[in-house]
Structures are given as structure tokens and as C-alpha cells.
Design a protein around this motif. Structure first.
Motif, mmCIF file in Angstrom:
data_model
loop_
_atom_site.group_PDB
_atom_site.id
_atom_site.type_symbol
_atom_site.label_atom_id
_atom_site.label_comp_id
_atom_site.label_asym_id
_atom_site.label_seq_id
_atom_site.Cartn_x
_atom_site.Cartn_y
_atom_site.Cartn_z
ATOM 1 N N TYR A 196 -3.598 5.382 10.529
ATOM 2 C CA TYR A 196 -4.360 4.270 9.963
ATOM 3 C C TYR A 196 -4.016 3.981 8.502
ATOM 4 C CZ TYR A 196 -8.425 1.387 8.770
ATOM 5 O OH TYR A 196 -9.245 0.376 8.339
ATOM 6 N N LEU A 197 -3.823 5.029 7.698
ATOM 7 C CA LEU A 197 -3.602 4.847 6.260
ATOM 8 C C LEU A 197 -2.135 4.565 5.943
ATOM 9 C CD1 LEU A 197 -5.837 7.670 4.687
ATOM 10 C CD2 LEU A 197 -6.405 5.251 5.058
ATOM 11 N N ASP A 198 -1.912 3.908 4.812
ATOM 12 C CA ASP A 198 -0.569 3.686 4.269
ATOM 13 C C ASP A 198 -0.472 4.441 2.952
ATOM 14 O OD1 ASP A 198 0.422 1.414 6.117
ATOM 15 O OD2 ASP A 198 -1.526 0.679 5.414
ATOM 16 N N ASP A 199 0.708 5.006 2.670
ATOM 17 C CA ASP A 199 0.847 5.826 1.471
ATOM 18 C C ASP A 199 0.840 5.009 0.182
ATOM 19 O OD1 ASP A 199 0.907 8.522 2.336
ATOM 20 O OD2 ASP A 199 2.869 8.183 3.221
ATOM 21 N N LYS A 200 1.339 3.771 0.230
ATOM 22 C CA LYS A 200 1.384 2.956 -0.985
ATOM 23 C C LYS A 200 1.279 1.483 -0.635
ATOM 24 C CE LYS A 200 6.455 3.377 -1.151
ATOM 25 N NZ LYS A 200 6.568 4.245 0.023
ATOM 26 N N ILE A 201 1.029 0.665 -1.660
ATOM 27 C CA ILE A 201 0.807 -0.769 -1.441
ATOM 28 C C ILE A 201 2.008 -1.411 -0.742
ATOM 29 C CG2 ILE A 201 0.340 -2.976 -2.564
ATOM 30 C CD1 ILE A 201 -0.916 -1.422 -4.863
ATOM 31 N N GLU A 202 3.213 -0.994 -1.129
ATOM 32 C CA GLU A 202 4.421 -1.600 -0.563
ATOM 33 C C GLU A 202 4.499 -1.440 0.959
ATOM 34 O OE1 GLU A 202 5.218 -0.756 -4.854
ATOM 35 O OE2 GLU A 202 4.244 0.290 -3.179
ATOM 36 N N ASP A 203 3.791 -0.443 1.513
ATOM 37 C CA ASP A 203 3.877 -0.175 2.950
ATOM 38 C C ASP A 203 2.879 -0.972 3.784
ATOM 39 O OD1 ASP A 203 5.828 1.688 2.390
ATOM 40 O OD2 ASP A 203 4.425 3.373 2.324
ATOM 41 N N VAL A 204 1.890 -1.582 3.152
ATOM 42 C CA VAL A 204 0.796 -2.194 3.915
ATOM 43 C C VAL A 204 1.245 -3.480 4.597
ATOM 44 C CG1 VAL A 204 -0.869 -1.235 2.281
ATOM 45 C CG2 VAL A 204 -0.166 -3.614 2.054
ATOM 46 N N GLU A 205 0.636 -3.762 5.720
ATOM 47 C CA GLU A 205 0.899 -4.995 6.453
ATOM 48 C C GLU A 205 -0.349 -5.855 6.564
ATOM 49 O OE1 GLU A 205 2.510 -3.884 10.213
ATOM 50 O OE2 GLU A 205 4.386 -3.088 9.376
ATOM 51 N N TRP A 206 -1.445 -5.412 5.973
ATOM 52 C CA TRP A 206 -2.704 -6.141 6.077
ATOM 53 C C TRP A 206 -2.999 -6.982 4.824
ATOM 54 C CZ3 TRP A 206 -5.283 -3.552 2.220
ATOM 55 C CH2 TRP A 206 -4.944 -2.212 2.029
ATOM 56 N N LEU A 207 -2.048 -7.051 3.873
ATOM 57 C CA LEU A 207 -2.095 -8.003 2.764
ATOM 58 C C LEU A 207 -0.959 -9.001 2.959
ATOM 59 C CD1 LEU A 207 -2.577 -5.648 -0.352
ATOM 60 C CD2 LEU A 207 -4.323 -7.109 0.681
ATOM 61 N N ASN A 208 -1.207 -10.263 2.590
ATOM 62 C CA ASN A 208 -0.095 -11.202 2.675
ATOM 63 C C ASN A 208 0.848 -10.987 1.497
ATOM 64 O OD1 ASN A 208 -0.926 -12.792 0.372
ATOM 65 N ND2 ASN A 208 -2.407 -13.860 1.682
ATOM 66 N N LYS A 209 1.962 -11.664 1.496
ATOM 67 C CA LYS A 209 3.002 -11.440 0.494
ATOM 68 C C LYS A 209 2.502 -11.662 -0.921
ATOM 69 C CE LYS A 209 7.659 -12.971 -0.795
ATOM 70 N NZ LYS A 209 8.779 -13.904 -0.448
ATOM 71 N N ASP A 210 1.764 -12.752 -1.155
ATOM 72 C CA ASP A 210 1.267 -13.058 -2.497
ATOM 73 C C ASP A 210 0.233 -12.026 -2.968
ATOM 74 O OD1 ASP A 210 2.867 -15.288 -2.628
ATOM 75 O OD2 ASP A 210 1.291 -16.663 -1.939
ATOM 76 N N GLU A 211 -0.670 -11.630 -2.083
ATOM 77 C CA GLU A 211 -1.688 -10.632 -2.446
ATOM 78 C C GLU A 211 -1.039 -9.296 -2.777
ATOM 79 O OE1 GLU A 211 -5.253 -12.331 0.473
ATOM 80 O OE2 GLU A 211 -3.821 -10.806 1.187
ATOM 81 N N LYS A 212 -0.073 -8.909 -1.956
ATOM 82 C CA LYS A 212 0.600 -7.634 -2.192
ATOM 83 C C LYS A 212 1.334 -7.638 -3.527
ATOM 84 C CE LYS A 212 2.794 -5.858 1.307
ATOM 85 N NZ LYS A 212 3.836 -5.488 2.311
ATOM 86 N N GLN A 213 2.052 -8.701 -3.813
ATOM 87 C CA GLN A 213 2.810 -8.763 -5.061
ATOM 88 C C GLN A 213 1.885 -8.808 -6.265
ATOM 89 O OE1 GLN A 213 6.262 -8.469 -5.129
ATOM 90 N NE2 GLN A 213 5.707 -8.045 -7.270
ATOM 91 N N TRP A 214 0.780 -9.548 -6.150
ATOM 92 C CA TRP A 214 -0.181 -9.607 -7.261
ATOM 93 C C TRP A 214 -0.743 -8.224 -7.557
ATOM 94 C CZ3 TRP A 214 -5.265 -8.095 -7.395
ATOM 95 C CH2 TRP A 214 -5.944 -8.390 -8.575
ATOM 96 N N LEU A 215 -1.122 -7.485 -6.516
ATOM 97 C CA LEU A 215 -1.713 -6.163 -6.703
ATOM 98 C C LEU A 215 -0.698 -5.185 -7.283
ATOM 99 C CD1 LEU A 215 -4.349 -4.662 -6.319
ATOM 100 C CD2 LEU A 215 -3.640 -4.089 -3.983
ATOM 101 N N ILE A 216 0.538 -5.254 -6.813
ATOM 102 C CA ILE A 216 1.588 -4.387 -7.360
ATOM 103 C C ILE A 216 1.793 -4.671 -8.841
ATOM 104 C CG2 ILE A 216 4.071 -3.891 -7.308
ATOM 105 C CD1 ILE A 216 3.961 -4.374 -4.270
ATOM 106 N N ASP A 217 1.862 -5.950 -9.196
ATOM 107 C CA ASP A 217 2.094 -6.334 -10.591
ATOM 108 C C ASP A 217 0.964 -5.859 -11.507
ATOM 109 O OD1 ASP A 217 4.444 -7.530 -9.868
ATOM 110 O OD2 ASP A 217 3.628 -9.579 -9.829
ATOM 111 N N VAL A 218 -0.266 -6.072 -11.080
ATOM 112 C CA VAL A 218 -1.420 -5.718 -11.913
ATOM 113 C C VAL A 218 -1.520 -4.211 -12.107
ATOM 114 C CG1 VAL A 218 -3.938 -5.690 -12.016
ATOM 115 C CG2 VAL A 218 -2.749 -7.788 -11.401
#
Length: 443
Positions: A196-218
Motif C-alpha cells: 500500500y505505501l510508497d517510499d517517496k513522492i516520486e513513486d506515487v501514482e495517486w497524485l497527478n503530475k502537477d500535484e506531484k511536481q509541486w509537492l517535490i519542489d516545495v
């Protein structure tokens, strides 16, 4: 989608994905850790254990926890939180079942020690894991979200455990069934966790591309800001002044917290004898007390984030808890109802301090350093979980009353509050003004 909308959307998805599941995992961990207090209502008599024997057995869990906490966290940073949380849960489930078959004090001590070894690094692993998915300004609320499992486990465990004590299947006592049945969910969740869990943000599939990139940047920006102030390795974080002081303060806090937590069912049993309440009804009352503590955790966590302040929130909560604890013991002989009211206030204070306290380490440390610091604070602090129950049990056997024990625990918590308030330099604030301005540029 603008940056504010991205923040709101990403944070909401992270919360819905992680907090309920981690809450469920943690609630089972706490349940398997503290159900010993309810088992004692039958187990001590069946096996002939004194309060001192029980106190040592209840507390020795934290000795095993202490020894493996930091090494376990170091291993977690290498293999990943997902695999490590899964391993922890499956291992402690097997050992928790073994608790049902102890017969002697030595077996009791050994089983509790190994249970502590198995669970070591579980909590810091979860705090570290969440810090990789949330902005610092949301840490207290996020931590409070899954740490509601601590009072939640007690709210659920009180009526559940008292119910299980009443069953007698296949010539196996209720306290034995309590250990067996409450261990099964840990095994199931441990297996689910791996997938169920993902080790890091880059691995998740339940955020869209923009949400994932925003969270990584912040989060990357925040980590760089923290590293400009203190860039520590795992080992260096263990020697940081504020990390060591936080450990000492947490130790004093846990002496009082676990002393009352482990013996609360026994204390309540004595009080209930004067009211004529059944064991099951007493379980519901204890459950309601912990529900109040859950509300306090939410309110304090939200207020701490809103005011961007940590130390005063911790100190005030611990002081209120200590004073209420001592008052409860003195009014018990004159008013049982009033005594339980003050015990409830004591629980609310002790639990309310959690989220602002654990928001402090990730506010000035990142990566493996944060994981190591959280592990050290938790391991040293939880040694208080070893000393607290033992000292409380010893004082009870010596004096025949819990009043002196309550005073001892209260004083310990006040000392912890003073250490955190006056000696810790780190404020636990989300970011300094320059960092906030930098974040606004990308928002």
C-alpha cells in the motif's frame, strides 16, 4: 490550476491516502503495547504476579525498544520505510501472540523485552515517513492525525479488552484471548503495508503530475533551507544539543505518562469497587476519557500550527496534566466522580503535548538526520516507559496507595515541561521569514 489550489489538492490527497492507514497501523501498535494493563486485571492473580513484577514486566518493553530504536531507524533509511514498517508489524504480531502463553516472571520479562525489540523504530519511522510528504507548516496537524491512534487505541481498547477478559473458550483464559485476538490485525496490516505505501513522492501514482511536481519542489526548497542552518548526517544529529535536550525532556514526560497509562486500569478497578460499576462499564468510562484526549490532541495540534509555536504548547499541556494527576489522587477519597474528571484532564494534557513536540525535530533536521534524531529522542524518552511503571508499582507495593506514585509522576512531567520550555533553543516554527518568502515565489 494555481499554486494555492495545487497545495490544497495535494495536501488533501496525501492526507486521505496516508493518515487513515497509518492511524490504523499505529492504533494496533498501541493496543498491543498497552493491553498488558488490562490483562493484569486477571493475569496477575492467575500467575501470582505482584505490582512490582508487573511494573517491571510492563516497563521492560521499553528497554528492548531503547536498544534497537536507533539501529532500527538507521536500517529504515537504507531499506525504505515501507519494507521496514511491514517487517516490524509482522514480527511484533507473532511475539504478541506468544504473550498469551507466559507462566513465570522470567517468561513475562523475556516476552515483553522481545516485543519492545520487535516494535523498535516503528514510531520514528512513521514520523520520518510523513515528513517526506508534508510541508513543515502542516507537520503538527499531520502528526496529530495519526497520533490520535494513541488515545484512540485506549478508547477502543478499554471496552474491547474488558469484553475479551470475560470470554473463556477452549479452557483458555480471557487475558490470553486478549493477547491472541488483538495481535491478529497487526499481522494482516503488516502484509497490506508492503503493497500500500510508497517510499517517496516520486513513486506515487495517486497524485497527478502537477500535484506531484509541486509537492517535490516545495519540500525540496524547505529541506535546502533547513540544511543552510544545520546540515547534519545521521550520526551528527545524534549529538546535537537540542536533540539531546529534547530526549531528556521526553524521558521525564514518559515517566509520568506511562506510569499512569499502564496502571490506569488497576487504579480504576480500585475506584470502581466503591461505585459498584461492572468491569465492562468501567471499560466504557475509560474509553470515554481517551476520546476526550483525542479531541484535545486535535485542538492543540491545530492551535500549535495556527500560532506557529511548539514549546509553550508542550509545556502548558504537561503542566496541566501533572497538576490534574496529583489533584485526582487527593480527591479520590472524597469524590470518585471528581477524581475521574481530573484523571481525564490529566490524560488530555499528556496527549495534547504530542503533536507540537514531534513537530520540533523535523523543523530543523532533514533526511536521515531527522530520522536518527527522532529515533534517539523516542528511544531515550521511552526509557521513561521502563522506569515509570516499575517505580509506580514499587511505590504502590511499599505504601499501599497510588497517591505517592501520582505525585512522583506529576513532578517528573513538570520537570520535562521546564526542560523543553527553557533549555531547547529550537522553536519548532515552520520556517523563518526568508524561507517563507522563497516559498511564496514558487507558489
Amino acid at each position: 490550476m494555481d499554486q494555492f489550489a495545487l497545495e490544497r489538492s495535494a495536501t488533501r490527497k496525501v492526507t486521505l491516502r496516508l493518515i487513515p492507514f497509518l492511524f490504523l497501523c499505529f492504533i494496533i501498535a498501541i493496543l498491543d503495547r498497552v493491553n498488558i494493563g488490562f490483562a493484569a486485571l486477571q493475569m496477575n492473580e492467575d500467575l501470582g504476579f505482584s505490582n512490582a513484577v508487573f511494573g517491571l514486566g510492563a516497563g521492560i518493553f521499553f528497554l528492548g525498544y531503547f536498544l534497537l530504536e536507533v539501529p532500527g531507524s538507521a536500517m529504515m533509511t537504507k531499506v525504505g520505510a515501507r519494507k521496514w514498517i511491514s517487517r516490524i508489524m509482522v514480527t511484533w504480531a507473532l511475539l504478541a501472540v506468544g504473550m498469551a502463553f507466559i507462566q513465570t516472571p522470567l517468561q513475562f520479562y523475556t516476552a515483553r523485552f522481545l516485543l519492545g525489540v520487535a516494535e523498535a523504530s516503528f514510531y520514528p519511522c512513521m514520523v520520518f515517513y510523513l515528513s517526506g510528504f508534508y510541508q513543515t507548516k502542516h507537520h503538527a496537524k499531520a502528526i496529530a492525525g495519526f497520533m490520535l491512534a494513541i488515545p484512540g487505541a485506549n478508547a477502543l481498547g478499554a471496552p474491547l479488552s474488558t469484553f475479551l477478559l470475560g470470554i473463556d473458550w477452549f479452557d483458555i483464559a480471557g487475558w490470553q484471548w486478549l493477547f491472541i485476538l488483538e495481535a491478529i490485525p497487526a499481522m494482516i496490516l503488516g502484509i497490506i503495508c508492503f503493497f500500500y505505501l510508497d517510499d517517496k513522492i516520486e513513486d506515487v501514482e495517486w497524485l497527478n503530475k502537477d500535484e506531484k511536481q509541486w509537492l517535490i519542489d516545495v519540500i525540496t526548497k524547505e529541506n535546502l533551507e533547513k540544511q543552510q542552518v544545520k546540515h547534519y548526517t545521521f550520526a551528527q544529529a545524534l549529538k546535537d544539543r537540542d536533540v539531546l535536550i529534547l530526549s531528556a525532556g521526553y524521558f521525564c514526560w514518559m515517566v509520568g505518562y506511562y506510569g499512569i497509562n499502564m496502571f490506569l486500569p488497576t487504579i480504576s478497578q480500585g475506584l470502581s469497587q466503591t461505585t459498584g460499576l461492572s468491569m465492562q462499564n468501567m471499560g466504557w468510562i475509560l474509553g470515554l476519557m481517551y476520546v476526550c484526549a483525542m479531541v484535545a490532541m486535535i485542538l492543540v495540534g491545530n492551535h500549535s500550527d495556527k500560532k506557529n509555536e511548539r514549546r509553550w504548547h508542550v509545556a502548558v499541556c504537561l503542566t496541566v496534566s501533572a497538576i490534574a494527576m496529583m489533584i485526582s489522587s487527593y480527591v479520590a477519597s472524597t469524590s470518585i466522580v471528581l477524581s475521574f474528571v481530573f484523571l481525564t484532564i490529566a490524560l488530555c494534557g499528556a496527549f495534547g503535548a504530542y503533536s507540537p513536540f514531534w513537530a520540533i525535530p523535523p523543523s530543523f533536521l532533514t533526511g536521515a538526520a531527522a530520522g536518527g534524531a527522532i529515533a534517539l529522542i523516542n528511544s531515550v524518552g521511552n526509557l521513561g516507559g521502563f522506569f515509570g511503571p516499575y517505580v509506580v508499582g514499587y511505590i504502590k507495593d511499599t505504601t499501599g496507595s497510588f497517591t505517592t506514585s501520582m505525585v512522583f509522576m506529576g513532578i517528573s512531567m513538570i520537570i520535562g515541561a521546564c526542560i523543553i520550555l527553557f533549555l531547547v533553543k529550537q522553536s519548532g516554527k515552520a520556517l523563518n521569514r526568508n524561507a517563507e518568502e522563497e516559498l511564496q515565489k514558487i507558489s
